[in-house]
Design an enzyme around this catalytic site. Structure first.
Site, PDB file in Angstrom:
ATOM      1  N   HIS A 168       0.864  -1.187   0.000  1.00 30.29           N
ATOM      2  CA  HIS A 168       0.000   0.000   0.000  1.00 30.29           C
ATOM      3  C   HIS A 168       0.898   1.235   0.000  1.00 30.29           C
ATOM      4  O   HIS A 168       1.956   1.222   0.644  1.00 30.29           O
ATOM      5  CB  HIS A 168      -0.846   0.060   1.287  1.00 30.29           C
ATOM      6  CG  HIS A 168      -2.128  -0.712   1.237  1.00 30.29           C
ATOM      7  ND1 HIS A 168      -2.645  -1.356   2.335  1.00 30.29           N
ATOM      8  CD2 HIS A 168      -3.023  -0.921   0.232  1.00 30.29           C
ATOM      9  CE1 HIS A 168      -3.797  -1.938   2.017  1.00 30.29           C
ATOM     10  NE2 HIS A 168      -4.039  -1.703   0.745  1.00 30.29           N
ATOM     11  N   CYS A 264      -2.420   3.004   9.047  1.00 27.31           N
ATOM     12  CA  CYS A 264      -3.449   2.063   8.575  1.00 27.31           C
ATOM     13  C   CYS A 264      -4.629   1.985   9.523  1.00 27.31           C
ATOM     14  O   CYS A 264      -5.751   1.690   9.108  1.00 27.31           O
ATOM     15  CB  CYS A 264      -2.888   0.658   8.442  1.00 27.31           C
ATOM     16  SG  CYS A 264      -1.473   0.505   7.400  1.00 27.31           S
TER      17      CYS A 264
HETATM   18  N1  ARG Z   1      -3.984  -7.011   6.460  1.00 28.04           N
HETATM   19  C1  ARG Z   1      -4.376  -5.786   5.848  1.00 28.04           C
HETATM   20  C2  ARG Z   1      -4.285  -5.937   4.332  1.00 28.04           C
HETATM   21  O1  ARG Z   1      -3.384  -6.609   3.859  1.00 28.04           O
HETATM   22  C3  ARG Z   1      -3.497  -4.665   6.303  1.00 28.04           C
HETATM   23  C4  ARG Z   1      -3.935  -3.357   5.762  1.00 28.04           C
HETATM   24  C5  ARG Z   1      -3.011  -2.261   6.140  1.00 28.04           C
HETATM   25  N2  ARG Z   1      -3.551  -1.019   5.737  1.00 28.04           N
HETATM   26  C6  ARG Z   1      -2.883  -0.072   5.145  1.00 28.04           C
HETATM   27  N3  ARG Z   1      -3.485   1.049   4.907  1.00 28.04           N
HETATM   28  N4  ARG Z   1      -1.660  -0.228   4.718  1.00 28.04           N
HETATM   29  O2  ARG Z   1      -5.082  -5.430   3.610  1.00 28.04           O
END
Ligand code: ARG
Length: 699
Positions: A168, A264
């Site tokens: 991300h 996050c």
């Molecule tokens: N386990 C979640 C996923 O893989 C973690 C999300 C983390 N969020 C972020 N904004 N980076 O989607």
């Protein structure tokens, strides 16, 4: 403290690592402590609560990642673009987030089902509100960016993520107050880094090292001059302090196990709109058309890979699979790119692969005039080995003298429009040259992709030793066929042919009419004649395989003798040269061209030391060839490959697999590589031809 600044969080009641959708989750299933997660989440909540308003959304059983509210959507002003999760594991969160935004009075925008986008996890506003940084590559599709630009009316800068640990944008990139940027450059491709550097001056870029990056230091919440994060090294704290930021560390280890940290776990739901900055045009996009044996030839794969590898994205609009083995398929593909430069880059490559830009979009190719002799206009279209057509006055015109690495010159003649490949140095002032990528298409003949019968079973492959004999059989068959049909075979040979004892075999091939032209350097001719006149090749006795005393001088004596005669042909005429490759060429009137190089001794009077002239002569001799046999000469073979259009069979023989791969790999099926000793190859070839020429007997 209450404030106009508001965040959305979701209590970790049902938080768990339950599945693996990013590398951090691997090996961590059910390994996070529910208790510790509660405590860590609460600490983060308290820190934010002291500085802003925090709203909560009710957690839902069965949706463990819902704690990561950054992925709920992207807010700007009173609008929100809802997430479309890439992984089914998270898609069930969507309705809950939608309900929350709706109840809070946001105007909700929803992307089409097939366009993944993961909210503020992949889209971060410049803290000054000047533009939106948007990531793509893992979770969000590039296509989503165009919607963001349109719906939120903001300029979108697309950044391509390259490292799956930073899947991300918010895992490796954090815009800060006053135009600062905290980020981890290796997470992005070179183009994206350049884009970042163009927008954020060096003094404002705070680069994070890998050790901090993997602690999620970039996954920070920034409130004015405070940066709230999991953990930062002393160096990073110093760098942030120097930029006027105070670091607040709060451990989030349990959430790192799911691939998230402070940023996050939060979503900033108050993002002021800067009305004076309206969005410019949307992302460039265009539709290409593909036709042919798209699956069999691997063309679709190559086209789609090219788009993605060059930083674009695609949507297949339609795909008509040919119903029978011989029926071609057709596809229309929409290509999207982050900007016009990347789009041009992608289009140029797709055209070389045979993609067609529908004529409705394009009429004529763009022409620019040469103003300096020997220099093309910037952005000139560089030709390939494939048959090419350019559109002039809305008509496709076939390009003549097709070769690689040239420019296309278009001119009108009384007979109509003529387009031809021209080397840069041959461009003249006033020539009209094709620039850009519009109105150009390369043509793949269906039969250059399949059923060129005997020849294709090795199709563009590099053989291993045990397959050599099979290949030789095929090539021998083909040599015989070309000879019988009055065709043309050109041999490009290096001196290794002589050192490995292949000279007599090559001489025989010439004598028996299998060769219509010979290309090489000074050395092949010198060593061939050394062998013919003195029995040695570079001083080594060719019968006994041992060096001869004084043999290292032999080749110079030969050169000297030929120089005295004035030419190789004259040496033959005077009876001084009576056997060998060069002798057979002269005897049978087979044209040869010897191209000089810096290392040449002598050189022979026949060797062309003017390389431009040599290239010209080479290309003249290559014209009309049906097959080119490249025998252990990398340099001359590459030169020949560049001037040879697709459709000519190329056989590249070398003991070094790297050379063979380099030569045979021109993406055209007609080329075939043979990794073997060239002397052995020639001897097998001669044997095989003899076998083909024997009277027929029933076995
Ligand atoms: N386990 C979640 C996923 O893989 C973690 C999300 C983390 N969020 C972020 N904004 N980076 O989607």
């Amino acid at each position: 403290m209450s404030s106009t600044l508001r965040f959305l969080m979701c209590p970790p009641t049902y938080y768990e690592v339950d599945y693996v959708i990013n590398p951090w989750m691997e090996g961590n299933i059910h390994k996070s402590s529910q208790e510790r997660a509660q405590v860590q989440w609460q600490q983060l909540y308290d820190i934010l609560q002291a500085r802003a308003t925090v709203s909560l959304i009710e957690p839902q059983r069965g949706w463990p990642d819902m704690v990561f509210t950054a992925n709920a959507g992207l807010v700007l002003g009173d609008r929100v673009v809802l997430s479309r999760f890439y992984h089914p594991e998270r898609q069930g969160e969507e309705p809950y987030f939608k309900a929350w935004f709706t109840s809070e009075g946001y105007q909700v925008f929803e992307l089409p089902k097939q366009v993944p986008f993961e909210g503020a996890g992949d889209a971060l506003l410049d803290r000054e509100g000047r533009w939106l940084w948007a990531g793509y590559g893992f979770r969000s599709e590039l296509d989503s960016h165009a919607y963001l630009a349109k719906w939120l009316d903001i300029e979108v800068l697309s950044l391509r993520l390259m490292d799956e640990r930073f899947y991300h944008l918010d895992t490796c990139f954090c815009p800060l107050t006053d135009g600062y940027l905290l980020y981890y450059p290796p997470a992005f491709d070179a183009y994206s880094n350049r884009l970042i550097e163009l927008r954020v001056p060096a003094a404002k870029r705070i680069v994070v090292q890998e050790a901090d990056a993997v602690n999620f230091a970039c996954n920070a919440v920034n409130i004015e001059h405070t940066v709230i994060l999991n953990r930062a090294s002393q160096d990073l704290k110093n760098a942030l302090a120097a930029a006027g930021f105070e670091v607040v560390e709060t451990p989030l280890t349990e959430f790192l196990k799911a691939g998230g940290a402070s940023k996050c776990l939060t979503l900033r739901v108050t993002e002021p709109v800067r009305a004076e900055l309206r969005a410019p045009a949307t992302l460039p996009s265009r539709v290409i058309h593909l036709e042919g044996h798209l699956l069999d030839s691997g063309l679709v794969n190559r086209v789609l890979d090219t788009i993605v590898e060059s930083g674009g994205s695609f949507q297949v609009l339609q795909f008509n699979l040919g119903e029978q083995r011989q029926s071609p398929s057709q596809a229309d593909v929409r290509v999207m790119a982050p900007d016009a430069a990347v789009m041009d880059e992608i289009m140029a490559q797709l055209i070389d692969l045979g993609a067609i830009l529908p004529p409705s979009e394009v009429c004529d190719a763009t022409l620019e005039t040469v103003t300096l002799a020997g220099v093309a206009p910037d952005d000139f279209y560089v030709t390939t080995i494939y048959p090419t057509e350019v559109r002039v006055n809305c008509q496709w015109v076939r390009v003549q003298n097709q070769r690689m690495d040239g420019a296309i010159v278009v001119r009108s003649t009384p007979e109509g429009t003529v387009a031809e490949c021209r080397l840069l140095r041959d461009l003249e002032v006033g020539d009209r040259v094709v620039v850009g990528v519009e109105g150009i298409r390369t043509v793949r003949k269906a039969d250059s992709q399949r059923n060129s019968q005997e020849f294709t079973f090795m199709g563009s492959g590099v053989s291993s030793e045990r397959r050599v004999e099979l290949v030789v059989e095929q090539i021998a068959w083909e040599l015989r066929r070309i000879r019988d049909q009055g065709g043309k075979v050109v041999v490009v040979a290096g001196p290794v042919v002589i050192h490995t004892g292949g000279g007599e075999h090559l001489a025989k091939l010439i004598r028996e009419g299998y060769v219509q032209g010979l290309l090489g350097g000074n050395a092949i001719a010198v060593h061939d004649m050394e062998q013919a006149m003195m029995g040695t090749s570079l001083g080594v006795d060719m019968q006994r395989g041992v060096p001869v005393r004084g043999g290292h001088r032999h080749h110079l004596k030969v050169i000297n003798t030929i120089r005295r005669c004035g030419s190789i042909a004259e040496a033959v005429r005077q009876g001084i040269l009576t056997s060998g490759v060069m002798y057979e060429c002269v005897q049978r009137n087979i044209p040869f061209v010897l191209a000089g190089s810096i290392r040449d001794d002598g050189p022979l009077p026949d060797t062309l030391m003017d390389l431009i002239q040599a290239q010209r002569e080479y290309s003249r001799l290559v014209q009309g060839a049906n097959m080119i046999l490249m025998l252990s000469s990398m340099l001359h073979s590459i030169g020949v490959g560049n001037m040879t259009p697709a459709g000519v069979k190329l056989v590249c023989v070398d003991i070094n697999p790297a050379v063979v791969t380099k030569l045979a790999d021109r993406g055209s099926v007609e080329s075939i590589g043979v990794v073997t000793d060239v002397g052995l190859f020639l001897s097998l070839m001669v044997q095989q031809l003899d076998r083909l020429n024997r009277p027929y007997t029933v076995a």
